[in-house]
Design a protein around this motif. Structure first.
Motif, mmCIF file in Angstrom:
data_model
loop_
_atom_site.group_PDB
_atom_site.id
_atom_site.type_symbol
_atom_site.label_atom_id
_atom_site.label_comp_id
_atom_site.label_asym_id
_atom_site.label_seq_id
_atom_site.Cartn_x
_atom_site.Cartn_y
_atom_site.Cartn_z
ATOM 1 N N GLY A 1 0.931 -1.091 -0.045
ATOM 2 C CA GLY A 1 0.073 -0.322 -0.012
ATOM 3 C C GLY A 1 1.238 1.544 -0.104
ATOM 4 N N LEU A 2 2.696 1.093 0.013
ATOM 5 C CA LEU A 2 2.601 2.434 -0.489
ATOM 6 C C LEU A 2 2.517 3.050 -1.713
ATOM 7 N N PRO A 3 3.081 4.450 -2.036
ATOM 8 C CA PRO A 3 2.500 5.452 -3.057
ATOM 9 C C PRO A 3 3.976 5.226 -3.688
ATOM 10 N N LYS A 4 3.409 5.167 -5.091
ATOM 11 C CA LYS A 4 4.491 5.273 -6.056
ATOM 12 C C LYS A 4 5.130 6.257 -6.385
ATOM 13 N N PHE A 5 6.381 6.716 -6.919
ATOM 14 C CA PHE A 5 6.679 7.835 -7.116
ATOM 15 C C PHE A 5 7.594 7.256 -8.370
ATOM 16 N N ALA A 6 7.987 8.334 -9.700
ATOM 17 C CA ALA A 6 8.603 7.714 -10.430
ATOM 18 C C ALA A 6 10.833 8.578 -9.829
ATOM 19 N N LYS A 7 11.291 7.371 -10.091
ATOM 20 C CA LYS A 7 12.386 7.154 -9.925
ATOM 21 C C LYS A 7 13.060 8.441 -9.786
ATOM 22 N N ARG A 8 14.166 9.268 -8.690
ATOM 23 C CA ARG A 8 14.779 9.993 -8.567
ATOM 24 C C ARG A 8 13.694 10.926 -8.651
ATOM 25 N N LYS A 9 12.556 11.219 -8.304
ATOM 26 C CA LYS A 9 12.092 11.811 -8.574
ATOM 27 C C LYS A 9 12.323 12.865 -6.668
ATOM 28 N N LYS A 10 12.158 14.141 -6.919
ATOM 29 C CA LYS A 10 12.821 14.754 -5.454
ATOM 30 C C LYS A 10 10.833 15.136 -5.186
ATOM 31 N N LEU A 11 10.842 14.631 -4.145
ATOM 32 C CA LEU A 11 9.889 14.522 -2.999
ATOM 33 C C LEU A 11 8.895 15.795 -2.793
ATOM 34 N N THR A 12 8.249 16.303 -2.891
ATOM 35 C CA THR A 12 7.816 17.060 -2.099
ATOM 36 C C THR A 12 7.567 17.015 -0.748
ATOM 37 N N PRO A 13 7.469 18.141 0.547
ATOM 38 C CA PRO A 13 7.223 17.894 2.312
ATOM 39 C C PRO A 13 6.330 17.067 2.347
ATOM 40 N N LYS A 14 4.957 17.200 1.068
ATOM 41 C CA LYS A 14 3.628 16.537 1.598
ATOM 42 C C LYS A 14 4.182 14.991 1.563
ATOM 43 N N GLU A 15 4.634 15.090 -0.185
ATOM 44 C CA GLU A 15 4.727 13.993 -0.349
ATOM 45 C C GLU A 15 5.910 12.947 0.303
ATOM 46 N N LYS A 16 6.747 13.424 0.926
ATOM 47 C CA LYS A 16 7.834 12.865 1.391
ATOM 48 C C LYS A 16 7.476 12.384 3.199
ATOM 49 N N LYS A 17 6.168 13.598 3.193
ATOM 50 C CA LYS A 17 5.566 12.954 5.150
ATOM 51 C C LYS A 17 4.958 11.476 5.332
#
Length: 84
Positions: free
Chosen positions: A15-31
């Motif tokens: 159930g983990l969120p998926k992000f593009a490889k090497r994408k810098k996460l926004t503070p909201k995405e990181k949290k």
């Protein structure tokens, strides 16, 4: 008292969120990612490697995320010193 893992979501994944490889996460995405990774690691007993594979994030990124939020990491597995 045992901290036996409960079962992960019925979808079979963590159930983990998926992000593009090497994408810098926004503070909201990181949290959001940190909370999901911590839940997978602590409640479901997922390994850092499994979290990394499913989320598309690097092993080191997952390790750093968990340590930044204070998740106690499990020791490396297996007894590599056989008894006589």
């Amino acid at each position: 008292m045992s901290t036996a893992p409960s079962t992960p979501p019925a979808s079979g994944g963590l159930g983990l969120p998926k992000f593009a490889k090497r994408k810098k996460l926004t503070p909201k995405e990181k949290k959001q990612f940190n909370a999901a990774a911590a839940k997978a690691y602590l409640q479901w007993g997922a390994s850092i490697r499994a979290i990394s594979t499913e989320s598309g994030r690097a092993y080191g990124s997952v390790h750093k995320a968990l340590t930044e939020i204070g998740v106690p990491l499990r020791p490396r597995g297996g007894d590599n010193h056989p008894r006589d």
